[in-house]
Design a protein around this motif. Structure first.
Motif: not given
Lengths: 252, 320
Positions: B40-47, B49
């Motif tokens: 599970y990753i989270i990218q810039k500007g996203m809330n 995962p």
């Protein structure tokens, strides 16, 4: 103790006006991060969210020995003793990245049965046990900042940080970003813990420990709470969502 | 760029890699359903995962070690018995079986480590650890390290496929998760540590042998991406069909820069970092070798084999 106060006052005055005492370095996380808690007893266990002062100091010692050890072969013990002291005495503060996702991944492991005697050479095979364990990997979004000091060796310290490319488990890469390094008179970031915090046990070198105690090749043994101390660390992050497979933390 | 040689202190690869229809790394089973590794990753500007398929760095290291084992035998590199057999304990196997590695005079770690390095290329390059009760631990850290291979969100797809095993008694139905898409991969080679004995800060093998080991290592890295020999490949042989990115080499004491391809601008960022490091440490501290496809990647590895020399001392300079 007036005498002591007086002494420290004199030292302050002798410093040049623009004396820098704290160094802040910035790293871009490259890969997933994992660092088992130092008090863990299980094979897998949970990961720290960020590198601990102990892990950072060990990384500094590794690159110090690799880069300068060869020039001090004749006086190695004396040299590493003096170098170790200033690294040991650094106060290290960590500013986590904006967002952290803790992944819990399952691993199937086969490992030696710890209850059987491995020293019995007459056995043709060693008993193996099947196991299924969880291991945590942290995905970091944003930069990781490390502020350390106070020290009058900031140039050397910056040079050492520039040589580090991983913290924690091997393969947990961090890219040093030279353009973001800052030397300041005061600690660059201070978290207001009244807003909130997450506790992570932070292990560090003990105040009086010696190089030979923490050297894995030496026969001297390190003692918990003396040579390696575990204090609660207050990270400026809050848990925003959680599931069986992941936790998400966000920086305040 | 001229075709002159240069010292390699550290070598990094950052790239985006396309694997089609693979089940290289699995996390176990639930009933008759095999489950793939997920991150599970989270990218810039996203809330929220994003769940992506991935392959652990351990798996890549195993694939690479397998290729290195074959290359080492073919090129006649020194190997211990454990190394020859691709025993996971490497030199530890020889020590355990008492195959005359150490004499009674070899008591200190400096001599023991030197003998291990001379005797076994795989132990030197891939690392090992031998623990002894009451004795000193003999260990070596690997020269090569892999980061986890993580799928690029929206560009990786995992689906479950139905299969059946027909035995003599009962047919057994089962489901396998198979993935395709673009992945971010990073690796680092600490070339200066090939043959390096940390106990006396010297090299235990000569430059010619170190160069042979570096070449074998580079070749094994190429084969790892050409032929990823992970799990379930007898029925789900992965199709590597694209690889683009940049190989960075540092010629002075400085880690070769790397950025994950999960960052869209990773290539530009690496070149910018290389410029900064060249300004700080001197021209040609960092050399960049870009590649746009697998064939170009192979050509760049060939360039490194032709031109890169293992780095030896602080006095070593780039000779561009």
């Amino acid at each position: 103790m007036p005498k002591r106060l007086n002494k420290s006052h004199t030292t302050q005055q002798e410093l040049p006006v623009n004396a820098k005492q704290w160094l802040t370095v910035t790293y871009q996380p490259v890969s997933l991060f994992s660092l088992k808690r130092s008090d863990a007893t299980s094979m897998a266990a949970r990961s720290n969210l960020v590198p601990t002062p102990y892990a950072i100091k060990m990384a500094l010692l590794k690159v110090l020995l690799e880069s300068q050890g060869g020039q001090h072969q004749s006086d190695l013990d004396q040299w590493i003793k003096s170098q170790f002291i200033w690294i040991r005495d650094l106060s290290i503060h960590i500013w986590p990245p904006e967002k952290l996702v803790v992944n819990r991944n399952g691993y199937k492991l086969r490992y030696y049965d710890q209850t059987a005697d491995k020293a019995d050479k007459s056995r043709s095979t060693l008993p193996m046990q099947d196991g299924f364990v969880f291991r945590e990997w942290v995905y970091m979004q944003g930069h990781l900042q490390i502020c350390c000091g106070p020290s009058d060796r900031l140039t050397q310290l910056e040079q050492l940080f520039s040589l580090i490319n991983y913290f924690g488990k091997r393969g947990c890469f961090f890219q040093y970003l030279p353009q973001y390094s800052q030397q300041t008179l005061d600690l660059l970031f201070q978290h207001n813990s009244t807003i909130g915090f997450t506790v992570q046990p932070m292990d560090d070198l003990g105040e009086k420990t010696t190089f030979s105690r923490i050297n894995p090749y030496s026969t001297d043994k390190a003692q918990l709470d003396k040579d390696r101390v575990i204090k609660p660390g207050f990270l400026p992050v809050q848990l925003t969502s959680s599931s069986a497979r992941y936790d998400i933390y966000q920086r305040y | 760029m001229t075709n002159t040689q240069f010292p390699a202190y550290s070598i990094s690869i950052s790239g985006s890699l396309s694997w089609q229809l693979h089940a290289l790394n699995n996390e176990g089973n639930e009933g008759n359903q095999s489950l793939t590794r997920r991150y599970y990753i989270i990218q810039k500007g996203m809330n929220e995962p994003e769940s992506v398929n991935g392959v652990s760095g351990d798996m890549l290291k195993h694939i690479q070690a397998e290729h290195l084992h074959r290359i080492a035998i073919e090129s006649g590199l020194n190997l211990s018995e454990g190394g020859k057999q691709f025993n996971p304990d490497r030199i530890g196997y020889d020590i355990d079986k008492n195959i005359g590695i150490f004499t009674e005079k070899d008591t200190d770690l400096t001599t023991k480590t030197a003998k291990v390095i001379q005797r076994c290329s795989i132990s030197d390059l891939e690392g090992f650890m031998v623990t002894e009760k009451k004795g000193q631990t003999l260990k070596r850290e690997s020269v090569i390290e892999f980061g986890a291979v993580v799928g690029l969100p929206t560009l990786v797809k995992t689906q479950s496929y139905f299969h059946a095993k027909y035995g003599t008694d009962n047919p057994t139905p089962y489901n396998v998760q198979v993935s395709s898409g673009l992945y971010a991969t990073v690796l680092n080679i600490e070339a200066f540590r090939i043959g390096y004995n940390p106990h006396n800060f010297n090299y235990s093998i000569d430059t010619v042998e170190r160069k042979k080991r570096l070449d074998a290592l580079l070749k094994s890295v190429l084969y790892t991406y050409l032929q990823p020999n992970g799990a379930k490949r007898n029925t789900n042989l992965p199709h590597p069909d694209h690889f683009e990115g940049v190989i960075t080499v540092s010629t002075r004491r400085c880690p070769a820069p790397m950025i994950s391809a999960l960052e869209a601008s990773y290539n530009r960022q690496i070149h910018s970092l290389a410029n900064t490091l060249n300004n700080l440490n001197g021209a040609d501290t960092i050399l960049c070798f870009d590649f746009e496809n697998i064939a170009e990647f192979a050509a760049q590895i060939e360039t490194l084999i032709e031109r890169a020399q293992p780095w030896e001392s602080d006095n070593a300079e780039a000779v561009e």
